[in-house]
Design an enzyme around this catalytic site. Structure first.
Site: not given
Length: 887
Positions: A449, A451, A563, A565
């Site tokens: 696209h 941009s 998680h 990090s």
């Protein structure tokens, strides 16, 4: 973005690798290290150094666990003789082997491209692997297919991509159970006729080769579901393709096809037929109307050349080429396509058929302002920001984009990518590097696209699909960095990488990091080892050593997280590493720079501000010396990659507040070591410049500015701390403003009286230039560009005289004339620029002025007796009026 920060693994010799393998094998019987090398029936040795030594040692121990191995992965980035000796031991040690992956491509070169392995052949003994069903030999240096491969009677999948094969042997048809064959990115020029004997073959990929014909026997592949022949040199197809009754996908794009068999329209199961970018001029009606056919890039409906001779590629009309010289412009793209080269080091290629109607593309090159570009801690910006409009425009075919950049020093485990912005987020595109010169590289990608686009140097990103059953993610840059996802870690499959992952997992995830260099599990002092943690939105690190359960092996440390990090394994002899770790982290990105403030010699109100690494200051100053003047650069300042800072003008001097990068009258910068970090600003003053010189200053501040800008003495007192806001102050002087010269028509400029040209050939005075300026009107920018003025200066003039067209024209013309004083050919250059700008009326007026000037000069020397009475100048005639047009 969240990420796992890899540590460094110490360099291992062959003996060290053997010791590591021995310690791992000893752990197999005592359970803790069983998953390190041997995970169930899988033996993974492709991502760690010394894989061949490790495999040889394991085979020499005659371990009963090896009899259970069914999957073996081994890197081919090894010594060829060592690799051959190792593979020779496989058949009698791994009797139940079902999958053998001998791939290159795990390592990358200096330019970020995947490196091929050293494998050129296979030992004959591999034919004894009676259970082998999957063989992957991709990214190697095979020139012929090893004979032992043709004797694997149980082989189901054969992967030969990215090798150097020029042909396949006729014996290939003897593989009775083969269902998948891929030979992409090779040098194939022909195919064996026995290919049709592979009755069980379901998927065949032969794209990116040099094939110009396909044997008719290919129609005998009764089980074939997918066939990819894209990017070859095929000019025709055998009619037997219509006999592939099981075919669902047929890819033929980027060939030289002029026709296709009619029977393809009657294949009962086909769901996609890709015929893009060929030379097709006529197709059966059934294919023209079929929804599963893709035909873009073909000259359908045009008159075809006389059949049956193949098309003459040299007679195909050349794609239009555009070469643009501005960083802010537009161009037109038609259905015929075009190739565009921009002045800023960007190329675009629109293939024929990319758009069905003409469309105007606007482009602009932006500096990396804050809020527009967001980089991770390990990212380096290699280019400015290119904007292409209209945003989000969709093309019928992919548009190719090349961005030119200067490669930085080679960094381990890094790759160059083109990054694009959509939905206020930056995403990386699949990027290929093309070398133009040792210090100039092109980053090429397919643009999804329009941009914003830029080039970034980032850590190599390793990804995997995480199913509910769990997975193993390894780093190709640091083989010791591994993430183990247990079963039940997620409810549905999702993509994860070393740099990103879900916010949280349903089960704890095990992270493995190498111990720091020189530290082993035997010599480890736990009181000196610290695990540091940082959240993505902060810049400080926390010591979480006591909050996690650290497990140690001979070379690695493992811990569990919920998680992704940032994690850092830090080893020091000091008892406290809180401040030390933060300083070390900052030094990874620290640069010693100088700040510069220079004033243009011709127009002191135009100030150039720049932030440069210390080693580039002298060369920059010598290059700018003829156009700018100013004080010495500031003393050295320490600054970080991507750090924001401000320039504030003080003591009676202000900057135009309409600038988009101006906040409360202060100009905002972001420092990138690979860019120029330069701004040209226009300063003003409320003081009376006609009566006195104005002495002011510009000060540079980190991050945000104080509410009130301190005086210079106060700023100096604030400099004591390393992280103080104030960095440097440089003086600025605006000279006393002189009244305008001339006839009173140009109060916006101050010039000494000038005569452009010479008396003998004709010259223009200031009054003549004012007459020319009064007739240019809106065409003045075209004239300025043909005079050789840079577009940046045009922008400055427009900005300085925003509501005064006459002021813009006069300032442009007189600033050019001042630089040409004393230069031969200046008047002729002006006439030529007027003609090139389609202002021949003004050019004729200038010629008339010059002719009258020459007559006046000739008459004067005749009156003084310096020339004979009949002497005339070339190009004059008696009919010309001797009226003077000069002041």
């Amino acid at each position: 973005m969240a990420a796992v920060l890899e540590g460094q693994e110490p360099e291992e010799t062959a003996a060290a690798a053997e010791d590591a393998a021995r310690s791992t094998v000893e752990a197999v019987d005592s359970k803790p290290g069983a998953s390190f090398l041997l995970a169930g029936n899988q033996l993974n040795l492709d991502l760690r150094p010394g894989g061949c030594h490790r495999l040889q040692y394991l085979c020499s121990q005659l371990l009963p666990q090896l009899l259970q191995v069914e999957f073996l992965r081994l890197s081919t980035h090894e010594d060829p003789q060592l690799l051959d000796d190792t593979l020779a031991k496989v058949p009698w040690s791994l009797l139940r082997l079902r999958s053998l992956v001998l791939k290159g491509g795990q390592s990358r070169g200096a330019l970020g491209a995947c490196l091929h392995g050293t494998l050129t052949t296979l030992p004959a003994g591999l034919s004894d692997l009676a259970c082998l069903a999957h063989l992957d030999l991709s990214f190697n240096r095979l020139e012929t297919l090893p004979t032992c491969v043709l004797e694997l009677c149980s082989l189901d999948a054969l992967l030969l991509s990215h090798n150097r094969l020029s042909e396949l042997p006729e014996a290939l048809g003897a593989l009775p159970t083969l269902t998948f064959l891929t030979v992409t990115h090779n040098r194939l020029q022909r195919l064996p006729t026995t290919l049709g004997s592979l009755s069980t073959l379901q998927r065949l990929d032969l794209s990116e080769n040099l094939l110009d014909t396909i044997p008719s026997e290919i129609g005998d592949l009764s089980s074939l579901c997918e066939l990819n022949l894209a990017s070859n040199r095929l000019q025709n197809l055998p009619a037997s393709l219509a006999g592939l009754r099981s075919l669902r996908l047929l890819v033929l794009h980027s060939n030289l096809l002029t026709s296709v068999p009619t029977g393809l329209a009657h294949l009962p199961l086909i769901t996609r037929l890709d015929l893009r970018d060929n030379q097709l001029r006529d197709l059966p009606a059934e294919l023209l109307d079929a929804p599963f056919v893709r035909l873009q890039g073909n000259p359908l409906g045009e008159d075809s050349p006389a059949p049956p001779s193949p098309p003459d590629i040299s007679q195909v009309p050349e794609m239009p080429r555009l070469f643009l010289t501005s960083d802010l412009d537009s161009f037109l793209v038609t259905p015929h396509g075009c190739s565009v080269t921009l002045a800023c080091g960007v190329r675009l290629q629109f293939p024929a058929g990319a758009t069905t109607t003409p469309i105007t593309i606007h482009y602009r090159l932006w500096l990396p302002e804050p809020g527009l570009v967001s980089l991770g801690p390990h990212d380096f910006l290699l280019s400015g920001v290119l904007e292409l409009q209209p945003h989000g425009v969709a093309f019928q075919q992919d548009v190719s984009l090349w961005l030119l950049f200067v490669p930085p020093r080679v960094r381990r485990c890094r790759e160059v990518v083109v990054r694009t912005r959509s939905d206020n987020m930056w995403n990386d595109l699949e990027t290929h590097l093309e070398e133009e010169a040792p210090k100039r590289l092109w980053a090429r990608c397919q643009v999804p696209h329009f941009s914003w686009f830029l080039v970034v140097l980032r850590p190599v990103s390793n990804t995997c699909l995480l199913p509910p059953e769990g997975a193993l993610l390894c780093s190709s840059g640091h083989p010791g960095v591994r993430v183990t996802f247990p079963p039940g870690v997620t409810e549905e499959p999702r993509q994860v990488s070393m740099q990103s992952g879900p916010r949280s997992f349903l089960q704890p995830v095990t992270v493995q990091l190498p111990l720091p260099p020189g530290v082993t599990g035997f010599s480890l002092n736990r009181s000196h080892l610290h695990l540091l943690y940082r959240t993505p939105l902060t810049t400080t690190w926390d010591d979480i050593t006591t909050q996690v359960a650290l497990e140690f092996t001979h070379l690695y440390a493992r811990f569990q997280v919920t998680h992704f990090s940032w994690y850092w394994l830090w080893y020091t002899t000091k008892t406290c590493v809180g401040g030390l770790a933060r300083k070390a982290w900052e030094r990874l990105r620290l640069h010693r720079v100088n700040l510069i403030a220079l004033q243009r010699r011709r127009d002191p109100e135009q100030v150039l501000l720049q932030c440069l690494p210390r080693n580039k200051v002298d060369a920059t100053l010598s290059r700018l010396l003829d156009r700018y003047r100013g004080p010495e650069p500031s003393e050295t300042v320490e600054m970080f990659e991507g750090e924001k800072f401000f320039a504030a003008f003080e003591r009676g001097i202000d900057v135009d507040a309409d600038r988009p990068d101006c906040v409360d009258g202060r100009v905002c910068f972001v420092f990138y070591s690979h860019l120029k970090n330069i701004k040209e600003v226009y300063i003003t003053t409320a003081l009376d410049r006609e009566a006195q010189d104005v002495r002011g200053q510009v000060s540079f501040y980190r991050s945000s500015l104080p509410a009130e800008v301190p005086e210079e003495a106060e700023a100096a007192r604030q400099k004591k701390g390393k992280d103080a806001l104030w960095m440097a102050t440089l003086p600025i002087k605006l000279p006393r403003l002189r009244g305008a010269q001339g006839s009173g028509q140009g109060t916006d400029f101050s010039l000494m009286p000038l005569n452009l040209g010479d008396a003998e050939t004709g010259f223009l005075t200031q009054s003549n230039l004012l007459s020319v300026a009064s007739r240019l009107g809106p065409d003045w920018p075209a004239v300025a560009l043909h005079l050789g003025m840079p577009y940046r200066e045009l922008q400055r003039i427009r900005h300085e005289f925003r509501d005064d067209l006459d002021g813009q024209i006069r300032h442009m013309l007189f600033s050019w004339a001042e630089r040409q004083t004393g230069q031969p050919g200046a008047v002729g250059h002006l006439v030529q620029a007027l003609e090139q700008s389609d202002r021949r009326d003004v050019a004729e007026e200038v010629r008339a002025i010059l002719e009258l000037g020459r007559h006046k000069y000739q008459d004067s020397i005749r009156r003084t007796g310096l020339a004979p009475e009949d002497s005339t100048l070339p190009g004059t005639s008696a009919s010309q009026t001797p009226e003077s047009a000069q002041a």
